[in-house]
Design a protein around this motif. Structure first.
Motif: not given
Length: 196
Positions: A72-80, A97-99, A176-177
């Protein structure tokens, strides 16, 4: 081209413009850099996160595995953004959580011990830490409330408006997740919006 350290220090300056060059220099002296491959884990669930990571290049996702074995994906994080399960990091407790890197990723790392040292030596950095913690809290609260108050279509539209550059960088299954919907539901939503 801006180096990873310049990207990081400039992001700190934007939030706390009163930090002096010597203070930033001391902060920079505590940083290490790490390059991770696509699919590599920055943090494994059940482990204690020893360092907070600032993403200078790349994209990661945070996820957990439910009782049925689904990711179950709980977040996306990119540059910054920061790569962290912040409550577990500041308590130095095992993360739930795993990252994982979705792209080759470069991070500036600051260990928990060095972060505490920086706070003691340079109180101005405590303000920076507080503002980052507040931003993390606001994002978490917005995510929780999106599931309480918004139907799936609104969650999707909200994601597109808040993260327009991420849409083409993530898989539909991860999206979707994250949105808490089935793939067929997402397809229906996208078809409906395409015909409006």
């Amino acid at each position: 081209m801006e180096s990873g350290i310049d990207i990081y220090l400039n992001s700190i300056r934007l939030i706390c413009p009163n930090l002096t060059d010597p203070e930033l220099s001391q902060y920079a002296s505590k940083l290490t850099f790490r390059e991770l491959k696509k699919k590599e884990l920055f943090l494994q669930s059940g482990k204690v996160q020893k360092a907070i990571g600032f993403i200078t290049k790349g994209l990661i996702r945070s996820f957990f595995i439910d009782q049925y074995g689904n990711e179950i994906t709980v977040g996306f994080y990119s540059e910054g953004d920061y790569a962290t399960h912040y409550p577990a990091f500041i308590a130095q407790q095992p993360s739930s959580y795993s990252i994982q890197c979705l792209e080759p990723t470069t991070m500036a790392l600051l260990s928990f011990e060095d972060l505490q040292w920086i706070y003691k030596q340079f109180p101005a950095f405590e303000k920076y830490g507080r503002l980052i913690a507040e931003e993390i809290l606001k994002r978490q609260q917005a995510r929780i409330e999106s599931f309480i108050f918004q139907p799936a279509e609104d969650r999707y539209l909200d994601f597109i408006s808040r993260q327009p550059t991420l849409f083409n960088r993530i898989s539909l299954s991860h999206l979707c997740s994250f949105l808490g919907i089935e793939r067929q539901t997402l397809t229906r939503i996208r078809q409906k919006l395409a015909h409006q």
